[in-house]
Design a protein around this motif. Sequence first.
Motif, PDB file in Angstrom:
ATOM      1  N   PRO A  89       0.927  -1.216  -0.051  1.00 17.90           N
ATOM      2  CA  PRO A  89       0.041   0.025   0.170  1.00 17.90           C
ATOM      3  C   PRO A  89       0.862   1.291   0.102  1.00 17.90           C
ATOM      4  O   PRO A  89       1.884   1.172   0.561  1.00 17.90           O
ATOM      5  N   GLU A  90       0.291   2.373  -0.718  1.00 14.35           N
ATOM      6  CA  GLU A  90       0.955   3.733  -0.538  1.00 14.35           C
ATOM      7  C   GLU A  90       1.548   3.905   0.789  1.00 14.35           C
ATOM      8  O   GLU A  90       0.561   4.134   1.556  1.00 14.35           O
ATOM      9  N   GLY A  91       2.816   4.403   0.884  1.00 20.51           N
ATOM     10  CA  GLY A  91       3.302   4.907   2.096  1.00 20.51           C
ATOM     11  C   GLY A  91       3.823   3.953   3.119  1.00 20.51           C
ATOM     12  O   GLY A  91       4.192   4.077   4.284  1.00 20.51           O
ATOM     13  N   ALA A  92       3.498   2.589   2.679  1.00 21.38           N
ATOM     14  CA  ALA A  92       4.046   1.455   3.436  1.00 21.38           C
ATOM     15  C   ALA A  92       5.676   1.755   3.668  1.00 21.38           C
ATOM     16  O   ALA A  92       6.312   1.782   2.687  1.00 21.38           O
ATOM     17  N   PRO A  93       6.161   1.565   4.947  1.00 25.97           N
ATOM     18  CA  PRO A  93       7.466   1.868   5.094  1.00 25.97           C
ATOM     19  C   PRO A  93       8.514   0.582   4.822  1.00 25.97           C
ATOM     20  O   PRO A  93       7.943  -0.656   4.572  1.00 25.97           O
ATOM     21  N   ASN A  94       9.733   0.956   4.677  1.00 25.33           N
ATOM     22  CA  ASN A  94      10.933  -0.288   4.626  1.00 25.33           C
ATOM     23  C   ASN A  94      10.848  -0.682   5.887  1.00 25.33           C
ATOM     24  O   ASN A  94      10.585   0.175   6.891  1.00 25.33           O
ATOM     25  N   ILE A  95      11.279  -1.902   6.164  1.00 26.61           N
ATOM     26  CA  ILE A  95      11.445  -2.438   7.610  1.00 26.61           C
ATOM     27  C   ILE A  95      12.667  -2.988   7.785  1.00 26.61           C
ATOM     28  O   ILE A  95      13.251  -3.680   6.720  1.00 26.61           O
ATOM     29  N   LEU A  96      13.327  -2.396   8.878  1.00 30.37           N
ATOM     30  CA  LEU A  96      14.542  -3.039   9.493  1.00 30.37           C
ATOM     31  C   LEU A  96      14.142  -3.716  10.755  1.00 30.37           C
ATOM     32  O   LEU A  96      14.018  -2.706  11.762  1.00 30.37           O
ATOM     33  N   LEU A  97      14.416  -5.042  10.705  1.00 34.40           N
ATOM     34  CA  LEU A  97      13.880  -5.663  11.914  1.00 34.40           C
ATOM     35  C   LEU A  97      15.203  -6.109  12.486  1.00 34.40           C
ATOM     36  O   LEU A  97      16.091  -7.032  12.059  1.00 34.40           O
ATOM     37  N   ILE A  98      15.781  -5.575  13.608  1.00 36.49           N
ATOM     38  CA  ILE A  98      16.989  -5.886  14.241  1.00 36.49           C
ATOM     39  C   ILE A  98      16.820  -6.543  15.643  1.00 36.49           C
ATOM     40  O   ILE A  98      15.960  -6.130  16.427  1.00 36.49           O
ATOM     41  N   MET A  99      17.389  -7.809  15.893  1.00 40.79           N
ATOM     42  CA  MET A  99      17.395  -8.379  17.005  1.00 40.79           C
ATOM     43  C   MET A  99      18.903  -8.877  17.336  1.00 40.79           C
ATOM     44  O   MET A  99      19.494  -9.843  16.719  1.00 40.79           O
ATOM     45  N   TYR A 285      17.681  -8.462  10.598  1.00 45.84           N
ATOM     46  CA  TYR A 285      19.191  -8.682  10.787  1.00 45.84           C
ATOM     47  C   TYR A 285      19.311  -9.070  12.118  1.00 45.84           C
ATOM     48  O   TYR A 285      19.075  -8.436  13.076  1.00 45.84           O
ATOM     49  N   VAL A 286      19.935 -10.166  12.229  1.00 49.80           N
ATOM     50  CA  VAL A 286      20.047 -10.793  13.543  1.00 49.80           C
ATOM     51  C   VAL A 286      21.378 -11.486  13.782  1.00 49.80           C
ATOM     52  O   VAL A 286      21.805 -12.662  13.489  1.00 49.80           O
ATOM     53  N   PRO A 287      22.424 -10.578  14.327  1.00 46.95           N
ATOM     54  CA  PRO A 287      23.837 -11.081  14.194  1.00 46.95           C
ATOM     55  C   PRO A 287      23.826 -11.919  15.520  1.00 46.95           C
ATOM     56  O   PRO A 287      23.150 -12.048  16.210  1.00 46.95           O
ATOM     57  N   GLY A 288      25.303 -12.795  15.305  1.00 49.31           N
ATOM     58  CA  GLY A 288      25.404 -13.715  16.477  1.00 49.31           C
ATOM     59  C   GLY A 288      25.726 -13.048  17.870  1.00 49.31           C
ATOM     60  O   GLY A 288      25.781 -13.586  18.847  1.00 49.31           O
TER      61      GLY A 288
END
Length: 850
Positions: A89-99, A285-288
């Motif tokens: 949908p218009e305006g939907a953001p990019n997603i950066l999910l970090i843990m 993005y899930v580093p060790g």
Amino acid sequence: MALSRISISVAVFLAPCFASAWAQQATTVAPVTVVGAEARETTGAPGSPDATTTIDGRYLPPPPQSFKGKIELNAAQSTPAWPARVVPPEGAPNILLIMTDDVGFAAPSTFGGVIPTPALDRIAANGLRYTNFHSTSLCSPTRAALITGRNHHSVGFGVVSEAASGFPGYNSVIGKDSATIGRILLDNGYRTSWFGKDHNTPTWDVSQAGPFDQWPTGMGFEYFYGFVGGDANQWEPNLFRNTTAIYPYVGHPGWNLTTAMADDAIHWMNQLNDINPSMPFFLYYVPGGTHAPHHPTPEWIKKISDMHLFDKGWNALRDQIFANQKRLGVIPQDAKLTPWPDKLLKQWDQATDEEKKLYIRQADVYAAFLAYTDHEIGRVIQAVEDMGKLDNTLIIYISGDNGASAEGSPNGTPSEVLQFNGIELPVAEQMKFYDVWGSQYAYNHMAVPWAWAFDTPYKWTKQVPSFFGGTRQGMAISWPARIKDKGGTRWQFHHVNDVMPTILEATGIAAPVMVDGIAQKPIEGVSMVYTFDKANADAPTRHPTQYFEMLGVQGLYNDGWMLSAVPIRAPWELLGKATEDPASAFKFELYDVRHDWTQYTDVAAANPAKVREMTDLMFAEFAKYQVLPLDASVATRMVTPRPSMSAGRKVFTYSGEPISGIPRGTAPSVLNTSYTIAADIEVPQGGADGMIVTDGGRFGGYGMYLLKGKPVFLWNLLDLKRIRWEGAEALAPGKHTVEYDFKYDGLGFATLAFNNISGLGRGGTGTLKVDGKVVSTQTLEHTVPLTLPWDETFDIGSDTGTPVDDQDYRVPFNFAGKIDKLTVSIEPPRLTPADVASLKAAEAKANDAQ
């Protein structure tokens, strides 16, 4: 005449089906909303190459789009039309999910810790800081809940895959009825990727034979760069690009995965941006970091060591952090610091000078690993800003997938593999590793008291789901285009299963009811988007009830009350007898966390009716979400037979074709059993060196190889001792059979059925033969009881990962001759009737003693 009639017939037949030609319309039009069961947005002329559309989203994949052109007999009289490209949908953001991994609430500076985490600070300052967010208390269960929006048992991850059992809540298989956030976003027009740790692929599916549907690429993540399993050597990891093993560290001293995966993630984003800047992305993005082994670069170790953050010890550190937390406002001003567990852990002033020296080194290296990990995360965030996309990127940064890890023993360990085999080294022995702590020559973990301190102000640690030290994670969320209360703090109770519904609401994408023809389980978490508005800063939580269970330990949060089972087994006691009746064995405490933020005061005695009410609700939740049957075992779970390519096999025959990277669960296991390894080889003129077969590496394992032409079989007993069988002479050119035979002097894994570990780790006699002639015989007093290094593999014709003996060779140590055939034969011990009677008697006696 006939052709004319055919032409007219085709036109009449097709007319109702297709729209007018897109070529006759403008090539660009304003977004159009199409009203229907689900509103859709389209851009461009229908059928044009630049046309886009959103989809209904409830049924994935979406049905094929209808053709918008016109078909006649000849292309010259027909009008082509392309399916519209699917977009969010218009305006939907990019997603950066970090843990991050194994980071306690109090470790990062963002939540009062002394370890600098400027990237997490940045997200909190540019968005919101969440102080009441929870994990499951263990890594892969948390990750399963995170990417599916369901409770961890609901998707088969009641425990890590390495301890999976054959019950629906514990089989470590994410069902096709629980599509991941990656799959949903992918089908709705996002480009999707996964970097770092994949601890959600069943252990028996990680070989080259697949299947790959439970790998990231099979779960909706188009691109994967990372490792599969609970942790990895950051210097020499078991690394994959998509489903192909890669070894970028070979020949590159100083290479470290923490930096390499940031580089790869940045490249992936820049590549997409160069291809089409409007293409939305989802990057998981899930580093060790900071799971053991703690492997920062030397520069980071020096930087943190020079700050002298830990010289006053863990008790003073808790006091310092607690004061910081109140100053920052991440705990209430009336919160109480929970008491130090004197019956479990010693005070700092009880440590000797030598112990303090080692403990400070452990903490410095751990802190360096966290600071280094956060720094590399900061580079990824900065890359988003450099592309001009930060304003409309939703960044969710979760600090840890569970509380700080207490799996390093009360004194720490130079090798986590030792701890998972029930071996704790005294400090004097650990000091031999002082100078290499954090390097590729250690698989190091810190002392438990540091973990307890990094969970300040709460009790307990990772693995404990009933106390917030095991489950409460700091989290920060930013989305500049949407979140205006920059630097705000949120206090609502939330859980990791709330992340997926939050992303769906933020993007305007529906949760699917059917994927690939399979009805989907309902999403069990709730969206946190309501907390983005400052007006809702103090609104009641929309997640009023949440059960907790891990390794038999139970808990329940409900409307501001917390029912908490008191652990019977400390998290660092990994090898021992199991609690066989976890449903009734635990003492429960009750906390009114509306007024007791840290679970300081147990009010169970004053509220028996509340305890009964909470207990009943907890078991109702257990029944609802596949938590039953409860299982409090640890060692037994680690060796439970599971589906695999090796299940039930006792003879493994290999063609001799060089092969590497066969993981545990697919390779033959030679632990706690008699076995024979026989290799038919050909030595060329001039002789040969190289690896014939190996399983393991620097921190434990075996290898059969030729060194200066001489046959060698070596057992690396967890980097504590190496036992070597070696022929006196180099093998002459030609065909030979090299054979190693081991006779085990114990009852093996069968004793675990009686809650008894006496069959594990016993000794035996090994014999090395060449062409049928004995060339060396050695007796082992002890063998490896439970596990070889989980990030090493079974290799034929070379060695990947690390050497079993650094003094002998360097990887890959390719075999210079030819292997015609390799056979591994397993002979597990069998219990006699007398053995069974003895074990039953011992079990009954132990139960009576309890």
